[in-house]
Design a protein around this motif. Sequence first.
Motif: not given
Length: 233
Positions: A17, A22, A29, A32, A215
């Motif tokens: 991440t 994001c 996050v 996503t 992302c």
Amino acid sequence: MTNPRLKDIDGSLYFITDTKMCEQAGRTVAQTVELAVAGGAGIVQVRDKHATDATFAELTLSVLEAVENARSAYNITRPVPVFVNDRVDVAASLINDGHDIHVHVGQDDTSVPRVRELIGNSPLIGLSANTPEEIEVARTHGDFGNGGVDLLGVGPVWDTATKEGAPAGLGIDTLKNLTAISAIPVFAIGGINAERAAQLKDTSVSGVCVVSAICLAADPQAEAHKIYDAFRN
């Protein structure tokens, strides 16, 4: 090289991440992560170098929930381990609270023996490495499940702007050479998208690590599936 501690995990796609990316794409996050896991990500790493420990802990808990949401919604029966990047104290606290957390560290982060001391032998440990010497040192920490490193993140394979101060890309030939000498499963990282994942499927790497391609994707689930399929098929 196989690691029996990874036998139930499909690590073909390892999603890492990036909070700012994001947010730039208009998602959290956790949102996503849920989409990435739905698309095939079998390992997730939470990385945010700028968050406070308290914020990072909250972020990690939200990722754990997102992973379970995706597993439930899409009937994913395999485990999807969640790693934290470097925040060993946060990881240890979450583990002590009963959460299933694993740790990835770089060469300049907390040492592997110290990580093991803090989190015990059950959690997995990943380590970044990009030279034969670093890979050899990784082997000295012990066997799988007995103090050792469980997986290596090797790269960057291609040039990447995702990580500040990242060195130039190693290239596929160097990646192959490093994988060949490693007694620890290797996961390729650095500049990987679907097209490049396809170039790595005939190497001996266990999986590909992806950050920005997922992302920043308009559809992270579709992009994750595309990368997963490119590497596996």
